[in-house]
Design a protein around this motif. Structure first.
Motif, PDB file in Angstrom:
ATOM      1  N   GLY A   7       0.821  -1.201   0.000  1.00  0.00           N
ATOM      2  CA  GLY A   7       0.000   0.000   0.000  1.00  0.00           C
ATOM      3  C   GLY A   7       0.854   1.250   0.000  1.00  0.00           C
ATOM      4  N   ALA A   8       0.293   2.334  -0.513  1.00  0.00           N
ATOM      5  CA  ALA A   8       0.938   3.642  -0.497  1.00  0.00           C
ATOM      6  C   ALA A   8      -0.037   4.645   0.104  1.00  0.00           C
ATOM      7  CB  ALA A   8       1.351   4.068  -1.903  1.00  0.00           C
ATOM      8  N   ILE A   9       0.442   5.400   1.078  1.00  0.00           N
ATOM      9  CA  ILE A   9      -0.391   6.337   1.821  1.00  0.00           C
ATOM     10  C   ILE A   9       0.127   7.747   1.589  1.00  0.00           C
ATOM     11  CG2 ILE A   9      -1.321   6.922   4.086  1.00  0.00           C
ATOM     12  CD1 ILE A   9      -0.515   4.087   4.984  1.00  0.00           C
ATOM     13  N   ASP A  10      -0.779   8.650   1.247  1.00  0.00           N
ATOM     14  CA  ASP A  10      -0.411  10.043   1.044  1.00  0.00           C
ATOM     15  C   ASP A  10      -0.049  10.685   2.381  1.00  0.00           C
ATOM     16  OD1 ASP A  10       0.062  12.302  -0.467  1.00  0.00           O
ATOM     17  OD2 ASP A  10      -1.817  12.135  -1.562  1.00  0.00           O
ATOM     18  N   ASP A  11       0.535  11.873   2.316  1.00  0.00           N
ATOM     19  CA  ASP A  11       0.987  12.531   3.542  1.00  0.00           C
ATOM     20  C   ASP A  11      -0.168  12.852   4.485  1.00  0.00           C
ATOM     21  OD1 ASP A  11       0.644  14.524   1.231  1.00  0.00           O
ATOM     22  OD2 ASP A  11       0.491  15.817   2.980  1.00  0.00           O
ATOM     23  N   ASP A  12      -1.410  12.900   3.973  1.00  0.00           N
ATOM     24  CA  ASP A  12      -2.568  13.197   4.819  1.00  0.00           C
ATOM     25  C   ASP A  12      -3.231  11.947   5.374  1.00  0.00           C
ATOM     26  OD1 ASP A  12      -3.756  12.153   2.559  1.00  0.00           O
ATOM     27  OD2 ASP A  12      -4.997  13.894   2.120  1.00  0.00           O
ATOM     28  N   GLY A  13      -2.633  10.768   5.150  1.00  0.00           N
ATOM     29  CA  GLY A  13      -3.162   9.529   5.711  1.00  0.00           C
ATOM     30  C   GLY A  13      -4.144   8.793   4.830  1.00  0.00           C
ATOM     31  N   THR A  14      -4.423   9.298   3.637  1.00  0.00           N
ATOM     32  CA  THR A  14      -5.347   8.630   2.723  1.00  0.00           C
ATOM     33  C   THR A  14      -4.579   7.743   1.744  1.00  0.00           C
ATOM     34  OG1 THR A  14      -5.290  10.490   1.167  1.00  0.00           O
ATOM     35  CG2 THR A  14      -7.011  10.502   2.867  1.00  0.00           C
ATOM     36  N   ALA A  15      -5.238   6.681   1.272  1.00  0.00           N
ATOM     37  CA  ALA A  15      -4.615   5.769   0.322  1.00  0.00           C
ATOM     38  C   ALA A  15      -4.413   6.475  -1.018  1.00  0.00           C
ATOM     39  CB  ALA A  15      -5.469   4.524   0.136  1.00  0.00           C
ATOM     40  N   MET A  16      -3.280   6.261  -1.643  1.00  0.00           N
ATOM     41  CA  MET A  16      -3.025   6.835  -2.950  1.00  0.00           C
ATOM     42  C   MET A  16      -3.791   6.061  -4.015  1.00  0.00           C
ATOM     43  SD  MET A  16       1.004   7.866  -2.910  1.00  0.00           S
ATOM     44  CE  MET A  16       0.770   8.787  -4.449  1.00  0.00           C
ATOM     45  N   PRO A  17      -4.198   6.709  -5.103  1.00  0.00           N
ATOM     46  CA  PRO A  17      -4.936   6.018  -6.176  1.00  0.00           C
ATOM     47  C   PRO A  17      -4.149   4.835  -6.718  1.00  0.00           C
ATOM     48  CG  PRO A  17      -5.016   8.398  -6.491  1.00  0.00           C
ATOM     49  CD  PRO A  17      -4.041   8.154  -5.374  1.00  0.00           C
ATOM     50  N   GLY A  18      -4.853   3.707  -6.909  1.00  0.00           N
ATOM     51  CA  GLY A  18      -4.230   2.507  -7.441  1.00  0.00           C
ATOM     52  C   GLY A  18      -3.678   1.565  -6.395  1.00  0.00           C
ATOM     53  N   TRP A  19      -3.637   2.002  -5.148  1.00  0.00           N
ATOM     54  CA  TRP A  19      -3.118   1.180  -4.050  1.00  0.00           C
ATOM     55  C   TRP A  19      -4.244   0.818  -3.090  1.00  0.00           C
ATOM     56  CZ3 TRP A  19       2.199   0.125  -4.056  1.00  0.00           C
ATOM     57  CH2 TRP A  19       2.960   0.872  -4.962  1.00  0.00           C
ATOM     58  N   PRO A  20      -4.135  -0.316  -2.383  1.00  0.00           N
ATOM     59  CA  PRO A  20      -3.031  -1.279  -2.372  1.00  0.00           C
ATOM     60  C   PRO A  20      -3.026  -2.207  -3.584  1.00  0.00           C
ATOM     61  CG  PRO A  20      -4.769  -2.006  -0.887  1.00  0.00           C
ATOM     62  CD  PRO A  20      -5.167  -0.647  -1.384  1.00  0.00           C
TER      63      PRO A  20
END
Length: 244
Positions: A117-130
């Motif tokens: 998984g990839a998490i943005d700096d604001d704690g939300t999942a980045m598009p396309g992940w996990p």
């Protein structure tokens, strides 16, 4: 709480106290910063500036969550984030989308699959992940690294997985979790290691992999260098004697 979990929490607390509560090595006991220690069932963590305030946050995998704690031990707004399973290994941090802000990448194990998984700096999942991969018995996640493989200003995620006995693969994923390439390796001895570095300082990184190989009756270490597109760089691999 099991004994192992208790030890893990105490160990993490001690590490936090050392990293954030001491300014130099002295004969005195370390003094924790206000708000520390923090108890989390984990010892897998890293440090990075996620909110661009010039101060480091502590990014921790634990309890199926990824935590981001500020210098006072408080969670950043929007954190912790779900890891969608039991986390494996420490998180890694880099700028995946080229926006100048750091994102967090984690590995976890769910029901019959491995998850990245990839998490943005604001704690939300980045598009396309996990991203999900099947996880039959005897296989699994081994290590991750990241770096800009194509020189476009954003980092790719490079991971190494065990597919079967003595069979491993290196996988490169872009910022949307899309697979860019894979490279298979046969290895004996210890688990292969992967790292990403710009060897020529040309703005595009290469992938370095160490694997064990059998030379007669002894196990030696072999070093591979892959170009950013996954092809083997001419002149590699190089054999380095030593236990793998």
């Amino acid at each position: 709480m099991t004994m192992t979990e208790g030890v893990s929490m105490r160990r993490l607390a001690v590490l936090f106290m050392f990293l954030l509560g001491t300014r130099s090595i002295t004969a005195q006991a370390p003094v924790p910063q206000p708000g520390w220690p923090v108890d989390i069932v984990s010892v897998d963590f890293t440090v990075a500036d996620l909110d661009q305030d010039g101060l480091l946050e502590v990014v921790v995998n634990g309890g199926g969550l990824v935590h981001a704690l500020d210098h006072s031990g408080l969670p950043l707004t929007g954190w912790p984030a779900s890891a969608s399973g039991s986390t494996r290994g420490p998180p890694i941090v880099g700028d995946l989308d080229g926006d100048g802000l750091n994102e967090v990448v984690y590995a976890s194990l769910g029901s019959g699959n491995r998850r990245y998984g990839a998490i943005d700096d604001d704690g939300t999942a980045m598009p396309g992940w996990p991203v999900f991969y099947a996880a039959p018995a005897g296989t699994g996640h081994r290590q991750m690294s990241l770096g800009d493989l194509d020189g476009d200003g954003s980092d790719e995620v490079v991971l190494i997985e065990k597919l079967a006995s003595e069979v491993f693969r290196v996988v490169a994923l872009n910022h949307q979790g899309e697979q860019q390439w894979t490279h298979l390796f046969s290895a004996v001895g210890s688990v292969p290691q992967v790292a990403v570095a710009d060897l020529e300082f040309d703005g595009a990184s290469e992938v370095l992999v160490t694997v064990g190989w059998l030379d007669g009756s002894s196990v030696e270490t072999q070093i591979w260098v892959l170009e950013g597109n996954g092809t083997v760089r001419p002149g590699w691999p190089q054999d380095e004697p030593g236990s793998a």
